[in-house]
Design an enzyme around this catalytic site. Structure first.
Site, PDB file in Angstrom:
ATOM      1  N   LYS A   1      10.974   2.842   2.754  1.00 33.99           N
ATOM      2  CA  LYS A   1      10.578   4.422   2.517  1.00 33.99           C
ATOM      3  C   LYS A   1      11.582   4.768   1.511  1.00 33.99           C
ATOM      4  CE  LYS A   1      10.504   6.749   6.519  1.00 33.99           C
ATOM      5  NZ  LYS A   1       9.633   7.478   7.238  1.00 33.99           N
TER       6      LYS A   1
ATOM      7  N   TYR B   1      -7.218   2.330   6.190  1.00 31.36           N
ATOM      8  CA  TYR B   1      -6.530   1.353   5.567  1.00 31.36           C
ATOM      9  C   TYR B   1      -6.636   0.060   6.665  1.00 31.36           C
ATOM     10  CZ  TYR B   1      -3.194   3.972   8.412  1.00 31.36           C
ATOM     11  OH  TYR B   1      -2.479   4.762   9.266  1.00 31.36           O
TER      12      TYR B   1
ATOM     13  N   ASP C   1       1.794  10.209   4.094  1.00 34.63           N
ATOM     14  CA  ASP C   1       2.666  10.961   4.913  1.00 34.63           C
ATOM     15  C   ASP C   1       1.592  12.172   5.760  1.00 34.63           C
ATOM     16  OD1 ASP C   1       4.907  11.914   6.185  1.00 34.63           O
ATOM     17  OD2 ASP C   1       5.792  12.795   4.615  1.00 34.63           O
TER      18      ASP C   1
ATOM     19  N   CYS D   1      25.874  44.461   9.592  1.00 36.64           N
ATOM     20  CA  CYS D   1      24.512  44.069   9.020  1.00 36.64           C
ATOM     21  C   CYS D   1      24.099  44.416   7.550  1.00 36.64           C
ATOM     22  CB  CYS D   1      23.369  44.831   9.807  1.00 36.64           C
ATOM     23  SG  CYS D   1      21.538  44.534   9.325  1.00 36.64           S
TER      24      CYS D   1
ATOM     25  N   CYS E   1      17.346  48.813  13.245  1.00 39.61           N
ATOM     26  CA  CYS E   1      17.723  48.152  11.935  1.00 39.61           C
ATOM     27  C   CYS E   1      16.447  48.068  11.056  1.00 39.61           C
ATOM     28  CB  CYS E   1      18.309  46.938  12.107  1.00 39.61           C
ATOM     29  SG  CYS E   1      18.228  46.017  10.619  1.00 39.61           S
TER      30      CYS E   1
ATOM     31  N   CYS F   1      21.518  47.553   7.554  1.00 36.01           N
ATOM     32  CA  CYS F   1      21.820  48.750   8.179  1.00 36.01           C
ATOM     33  C   CYS F   1      23.127  49.230   8.668  1.00 36.01           C
ATOM     34  CB  CYS F   1      20.994  48.817   9.758  1.00 36.01           C
ATOM     35  SG  CYS F   1      21.752  47.799  10.982  1.00 36.01           S
TER      36      CYS F   1
ATOM     37  N   CYS G   1      22.268  41.353  14.481  1.00 33.03           N
ATOM     38  CA  CYS G   1      22.657  42.772  14.204  1.00 33.03           C
ATOM     39  C   CYS G   1      22.223  43.652  15.570  1.00 33.03           C
ATOM     40  CB  CYS G   1      21.722  43.059  13.081  1.00 33.03           C
ATOM     41  SG  CYS G   1      21.410  45.075  13.055  1.00 33.03           S
TER      42      CYS G   1
ATOM     43  N   GLU H   1       0.871  -1.258  -0.100  1.00 30.54           N
ATOM     44  CA  GLU H   1      -0.047  -0.354   0.057  1.00 30.54           C
ATOM     45  C   GLU H   1       0.921   1.104   0.021  1.00 30.54           C
ATOM     46  OE1 GLU H   1      -1.934  -0.407   3.870  1.00 30.54           O
ATOM     47  OE2 GLU H   1      -2.928  -2.299   3.204  1.00 30.54           O
TER      48      GLU H   1
ATOM     49  N   LYS I   1       2.291   4.634   1.772  1.00 29.40           N
ATOM     50  CA  LYS I   1       2.480   4.844   3.042  1.00 29.40           C
ATOM     51  C   LYS I   1       2.088   6.676   3.007  1.00 29.40           C
ATOM     52  CE  LYS I   1       5.554   4.965   6.975  1.00 29.40           C
ATOM     53  NZ  LYS I   1       5.079   6.222   7.513  1.00 29.40           N
TER      54      LYS I   1
HETATM   55  S1  IVH Z   1      -0.635   0.758   9.144  1.00 29.23           S
HETATM   56  C1  IVH Z   1       1.046  -0.833  13.002  1.00 29.23           C
HETATM   57  N1  IVH Z   1      -0.872   1.394   6.670  1.00 29.23           N
HETATM   58  O1  IVH Z   1       2.441   5.266   9.019  1.00 29.23           O
HETATM   59  C2  IVH Z   1       1.109   0.093  12.146  1.00 29.23           C
HETATM   60  N2  IVH Z   1      -0.008   2.839   8.509  1.00 29.23           N
HETATM   61  O2  IVH Z   1       4.892   4.747  10.871  1.00 29.23           O
HETATM   62  C3  IVH Z   1      -0.584   0.368  11.446  1.00 29.23           C
HETATM   63  N3  IVH Z   1       0.755   5.224   7.681  1.00 29.23           N
HETATM   64  O3  IVH Z   1       0.994   5.464  12.519  1.00 29.23           O
HETATM   65  C4  IVH Z   1      -0.411   1.230  10.417  1.00 29.23           C
HETATM   66  N4  IVH Z   1       0.062   4.872   5.555  1.00 29.23           N
HETATM   67  O4  IVH Z   1       0.059   7.109  10.487  1.00 29.23           O
HETATM   68  C5  IVH Z   1      -0.238   1.706   7.797  1.00 29.23           C
HETATM   69  N5  IVH Z   1      -0.949   2.371   4.557  1.00 29.23           N
HETATM   70  C6  IVH Z   1      -0.556   2.379   5.747  1.00 29.23           C
HETATM   71  C7  IVH Z   1      -0.061   3.803   6.137  1.00 29.23           C
HETATM   72  C8  IVH Z   1       0.102   3.971   7.466  1.00 29.23           C
HETATM   73  C9  IVH Z   1       0.576   5.852   6.371  1.00 29.23           C
HETATM   74  C10 IVH Z   1       1.169   5.736   8.916  1.00 29.23           C
HETATM   75  C11 IVH Z   1       0.574   5.585  10.029  1.00 29.23           C
HETATM   76  C12 IVH Z   1       1.323   5.004  11.093  1.00 29.23           C
HETATM   77  C13 IVH Z   1       2.678   5.308  10.465  1.00 29.23           C
HETATM   78  C14 IVH Z   1       3.561   4.333  10.988  1.00 29.23           C
END
Ligand code: IVH
Length: 670
Positions: free
Chosen positions: A319, A230, A120, A413, A436, A416, A431, A116, A118
């Site tokens: 990552k 998710y 952010d 500076c 200034c 000034c 400064c 899936e 991840k």
């Molecule tokens: S599973 C036990 N699935 O990443 C972990 N987390 O570093 C359960 N996150 O706290 C989370 N996308 O906020 C899962 N597809 C995804 C995710 C995801 C982002 C975040 C989530 C979690 C953090 C873990």
């Protein structure tokens, strides 16, 4: 569409349901069946009824989407099962190890993995009871989180009521997901913050997390947060496969990742090809991701795999590296802050990284420049992760031009021309000229900013123009601006002149706390400003407080106290405050505690652990209502608030016949 009048509760519920249907057409299917104007009329009708009948407000009311209700701090609640974090992997080898470990623990190699995105953003747990959204908690410490239900309800893609399909809706389900902010919205949000003289968010993740913790859901609604679900707590009671989980959630109308963003993989090669595909399209996504997540697909195996530390063994994050680019440093310039700190900035040959053209990068301070040996004309690697502020990662020394000189902090500076000093014990250079122009501009921007005088339409650009034209050189000049002056400015027309003058006028009636913030006293942030305002109640009294008196205010430390005294010893500051007041700025006294509240002048003692408040929160609530707290029970005690597993104070209260309160009774009295 005709204007409707709600006569009774039944009409009201009909309208709630009708609006929920419209929301579905608009947000889920992107096919509205009424105009925005007609929708707004219906919402207004709904709100008018809710205002008159607050006790009848339906928990699914679409008005909650626009954040009408107000929260006061956050209560904490427990998660059904802990919210854990993911272990990170960064290389193919680490990923290989993860797979091997799973094979070994499950004693088989025929294992499927669900991959899936991840996201952010920031994790959220959303509880539905009998299909209704009843609670949303942040991750918090993993076991308990902050109750951000009202804020979450502003997310329009999230159903307040689960859709019924062939599947029965469970009595209780806690859905897990990620709250995030789309890149385009993030960009606009930061642009507006910059204009308002506020700090920009470093990345969309911070913006999402910060927005979720705002106290006013109306403000949250303006941030247009989004969510993707998710997972489910105790997932094994609901589904058998993580891949199927997405469809299971979708059938209830919950927002999930797009079909092409999750996949079922048989082996490492499948996983890597998914990762590659995603990394290539990463830039085109409307939101930030920082990698992919790989989860064992068989949910039954999740429990048996167990966890290590705070991470479950069934999943890892893979990552992506932050996006980098190579460019050259054309120059190193200096930015002057409000307190005179000099920040070196790399002026770069513009280059495209992670979806935008980068032409500047902060170099933070001289130490950082020396550590990385960064010089003008150097070829450098720059990096932009989730952060909007790009960094210079390293120098390509093989390309260093002959004669490239080491960077030195200017002795004067650049604005000034006053002397620059190295702040004792710090890496910063400052400064030394309080007059200034560079510092002054930053101070003026700070004065007008949202968390200070909150003068709308007076952001960086306008302030800069006003200063350049000589119309404003100190805060009080802002209150002398008039139509004639503003009409001389380029781009200022009747409407913009009126807007600016109106907001300047409006700002005169500010809270005392914001006024203190606006003065820009070193080491006085919004929290200290609140404390000072509540303690001193008016500016004349604040000006006269001694260091000792200031230190005695709980929450004010020695450094802030010295800085406050020093500020008010300066006659120029006193004159400027006088001028502001004479021009009509009238800081409003903090509200007196209501004398008729049940808590007024009552003495409370707290014992045991409270479920819905921290002790500090409970104490604050008591104090706000004119009550006092004490650490021991005596015959003077009026109430003992008793949490779970109370200590000897409870026994003593019983012995002395002092009234004890459960948390519920306490909340009702609030
Ligand atoms: S599973 C036990 N699935 O990443 C972990 N987390 O570093 C359960 N996150 O706290 C989370 N996308 O906020 C899962 N597809 C995804 C995710 C995801 C982002 C975040 C989530 C979690 C953090 C873990």
């Amino acid at each position: 569409m005709t204007h409707r009048k709600i006569k009774d509760q039944k009409d009201y519920i009909d309208l709630v349901n009708e609006l929920i249907e419209h929301d579905k057409h608009y947000y889920k299917e992107a096919k509205p069946i009424i105009s925005d104007y007609d929708y707004d009329l219906l919402i207004k009708e709904l709100q008018a009824f809710e205002k008159k009948n607050p006790t009848l407000i339906h928990p699914n009311s679409p008005s909650l989407r626009i954040g009408e209700a107000l929260t006061k701090g956050f209560k904490h609640f427990s998660h059904l099962t802990p919210m854990m974090s993911l272990a990170n992997t960064y290389s193919k080898d680490e990923l290989k190890d993860f797979i091997k470990r799973i094979y070994k623990l499950l004693e088989k190699e025929d294992v499927k993995f669900c991959t899936e995105l991840k996201m952010d953003g920031t994790a959220i747990s959303i509880r539905y009871e009998k299909g209704h959204l009843t609670q949303a908690l942040t991750r918090g410490n993993g076991k308990t989180g902050d109750d951000v239900t009202l804020n979450i309800k502003t997310i329009k893609t999230l159903p307040l009521k689960l859709h019924s399909s062939e599947k029965n809706i469970p009595d209780l389900i806690e859905v897990r997901g990620e709250v995030f902010i789309h890149k385009n919205i993030f960009k606009k949000l930061n642009e507006k913050r910059e204009e308002d003289g506020l700090d920009v968010f470093a990345n969309p993740r911070n913006a999402a997390a910060g927005s979720l913790k705002l106290l006013d859901p109306k403000e949250v609604a303006k941030r247009h947060l989004d969510v993707i679900c998710y997972s489910i707590a105790n997932a094994e009671n609901f589904v058998s496969s993580q891949f199927e989980m997405h469809n299971y959630l979708k059938e209830f109308g919950l927002p999930i990742s797009s079909q092409k963003h999750f996949n079922l993989c048989k082996n490492l090669d499948d996983i890597l090809s998914f990762a590659n595909k995603i990394e290539k399209t990463r830039e085109k996504l409307s939101f930030e991701i920082d990698g992919i997540v790989i989860k064992v697909d068989d949910i039954k195996a999740h429990k048996s795999l167990g966890f290590t530390g705070k991470s479950p063994r069934y999943a890892v994050a893979y990552k992506f590296a932050a996006e980098q680019a190579i460019t050259t440093i054309k120059d190193i310039t200096i930015q002057i802050g409000r307190t005179g700190i000099l920040t070196p900035v790399a002026e770069l040959e513009p280059t495209f990284v992670a979806g935008s053209t980068i032409s500047r990068a902060t170099l933070h301070n001289l130490d950082e420049i020396q550590r990385k040996d960064i010089r003008i004309t150097d070829t450098v690697i720059i990096e932009k992760g989730g952060d909007v502020i790009p960094k210079v990662v390293s120098v390509d020394f093989s390309k260093r031009k002959k004669g490239a000189k080491k960077f030195e902090m200017p002795k004067k500076c650049p604005i000034c021309l006053f002397d620059v000093e190295n702040v004792k014990g710090e890496v910063a250079y400052r400064c030394t000229n309080l007059n200034c122009k560079g510092q002054n501009l930053r101070r003026l921007i700070y004065f007008a900013a949202k968390n200070a005088m909150d003068i709308e339409h007076l952001g960086i650009k306008v302030m800069q123009t006003l200063v350049e034209r000589g119309f404003v050189s100190k805060p009080s000049d802002i209150y002398l601006l008039n139509e004639e002056m503003l009409s001389e400015l380029e781009g200022f027309k009747e409407k913009s002149i009126k807007n600016l003058l109106d907001s300047i006028k409006k700002s005169k009636k500010c809270t005392f706390s914001r006024f203190i913030m606006a003065l820009g006293i070193k080491y006085v942030g919004s929290e200290s400003a609140d404390l000072l305002a509540n303690f001193s109640k008016d500016i004349k009294k604040l000006q006269k407080l001694t260091t000792e008196e200031l230190i005695n205010i709980e929450g004010i430390g020695d450094i802030a106290a010295d800085s406050i005294v020093e500020y008010f010893e300066d006659q120029n500051n006193l004159d400027e405050i006088e001028k502001l007041l004479s021009l009509g700025v009238s800081p409003q006294k903090p509200k007196e505690t209501k004398k008729d509240h049940l808590f007024f002048s009552k003495i409370f003692v707290l014992t045991g652990s409270l479920e819905h408040f921290t002790r500090d929160e409970a104490k604050k609530l008591i104090k706000e209502r004119g009550g006092k707290t004490s650490s021991s029970v005596s015959k003077n005690t009026d109430y003992v608030l008793v949490g779970s597993e109370p200590g000897s104070k409870f026994e003593k209260a019983k012995k002395l016949g002092i009234k004890t309160l459960t948390e519920e009774e306490f909340s009702a009295m609030l």
